[in-house]
Write an enzyme that holds these catalytic residues in place. Structure first.
Site: not given
Ligand code: ATP
Ligand code: F6P
Ligand code: MG
Length: 319
Positions: A11, A72, A103, A125, A127, A129, A171
């Site tokens: 995100g 994503r 994360d 992020t 969040d 978190d 979330r």
């Molecule tokens: N276990 C994993 N191994 C490799 N790549 C991963 C893994 N988990 C997530 N990713 C990659 O990281 C991308 C981003 O992860 P995610 O959608 O959980 O968002 P985030 O980085 O946690 O950010 P946010 O929670 O703020 O949206 C995923 O779409 C994927 O491409």
């Molecule tokens: O934009 P998307 O893919 O709907 O994701 C929303 C999620 O992304 C975040 O903004 C960041 O992880 C969360 O707080 C929220 O639940």
């Molecule tokens: Mg995340």
């Protein structure tokens, strides 16, 4: 290290552009070439990788979103798929990568680092978190966006003697809900880290009404339940005029706050320094206003925890 790349993933969050700007300008300052990978890990796979100059990141520090775009990309969890991204980086002679994300993005960064690309994570992020840092880039801006919304909702809630349920993002993490509830003077906050009995919430609102309160504000993190569901449950115990406001993706947008711009600039530059020192497999952060580095494995060794003292304080101050 002669060539590095930077991407934003997961995100988006306000301040990601400021972080990318810092990475690019710091690298160029040290005569290291920099590439931008567009659309996060997806861009690694599709070879959407372009050289960046000082001017590429001009007029970006104040902009919300991420001009590199984000995605994503679930297929990146697959080792064979990731190899294609690694091959694309190798073909361009790119030796180091900076990943700005949450994360999930760190999981991908950890894998890349194990598979031969020196990789450093930057916490981006809303969040808040992520272990290993007190604050993530974008949290402060999103928090202020929510506070602004709460303040405005409070005006109309008071005029009409209503109970407002404000659904915020989060979330699995309650930081945005908790901090905004404390700063916005909400009566109640519902976070994923704590189960709360809705009857208790209703009783508290009833007591407030009996003391002459003109309105009540409940902040609920989306991971607990939706604002509508919260209103439904509340109705079982109390007869008040309720309205629901779902703040949604507006929380992710907007010009980054000064705090987020400074944090992003410091972390972006530090990530480049670490790559130049040959470091990999870790993320940068800020703890007690000092720049820190933490191995991905340590970041993942425990769950992010909510500040329990702040949680208790929020309840104490809203009685
Ligand atoms: N276990 C994993 N191994 C490799 N790549 C991963 C893994 N988990 C997530 N990713 C990659 O990281 C991308 C981003 O992860 P995610 O959608 O959980 O968002 P985030 O980085 O946690 O950010 P946010 O929670 O703020 O949206 C995923 O779409 C994927 O491409
Ligand atoms: O934009 P998307 O893919 O709907 O994701 C929303 C999620 O992304 C975040 O903004 C960041 O992880 C969360 O707080 C929220 O639940
Ligand atoms: Mg995340």
């Amino acid at each position: 290290m002669k060539k590095i790349a930077v991407l934003t993933s997961g995100g988006d969050s306000p301040g990601m552009n400021a972080a990318v700007r810092a990475v690019v300008r710091k690298a160029l300052f040290h005569d290291v070439e920099v590439y931008g990978v567009y659309q996060g890990y997806l861009g690694l796979l599709t070879n959407n990788i372009k050289p960046m100059e000082r001017g590429t990141v001009g007029d970006k520090i104040q902009r919300g979103g991420t001009f590199l775009q984000s995605a994503r990309c679930p297929e990146f969890k697959d080792k064979e798929v990731r190899q294609k991204g690694i091959d694309n980086l190798n073909a361009l002679g790119i030796e180091g990568l900076v990943v700005v994300g949450g994360d999930g993005s760190y999981r991908g960064a950890q894998r890349l680092s194990e598979e031969g690309i020196n990789t450093i994570g930057i916490p981006g992020t809303i969040d808040n978190d992520i272990n290993g840092t007190d604050f993530t880039i974008g949290f402060d801006t999103a928090l202020n966006t929510i506070i602004d919304a709460i303040d405005k909702i409070r005006d109309t809630a008071s005029s009409h003697e209503r109970t407002f349920i404000i659904e915020v993002m989060g979330r699995d993490a309650g930081d945005l809900a908790l901090w905004s509830a404390l700063a916005g003077g909400a009566e109640t906050v519902l976070v994923p880290e704590h189960k709360k009995d809705i009857k208790e919430v209703a009783d508290k609102i009833q007591q407030g009404i009996e003391r002459g309160k003109k309105h009540s504000i409940i902040v609920v993190a989306e991971g607990v339940m939706s604002g509508d569901e919260c209103a439904e449950q509340l109705k079982k115990y109390i007869n008040v005029d309720t309205r629901v406001s779902v703040l949604g993706h507006m929380q992710r947008g907007g010009s980054p706050s000064g705090v987020d711009r400074v944090l992003a600039s410091r972390l972006g530059a530090y990530a480049v320094e670490l790559l130049m020192e040959g470091e990999s497999g870790l993320a940068v952060g800020i703890q007690n206003n000092k720049l820190t580095k933490t191995k991905f494995e340590d970041i993942f060794s425990s769950q992010h925890v909510l500040d329990e003292r702040m949680f208790r304080l929020t309840n104490e101050l809203s009685i």
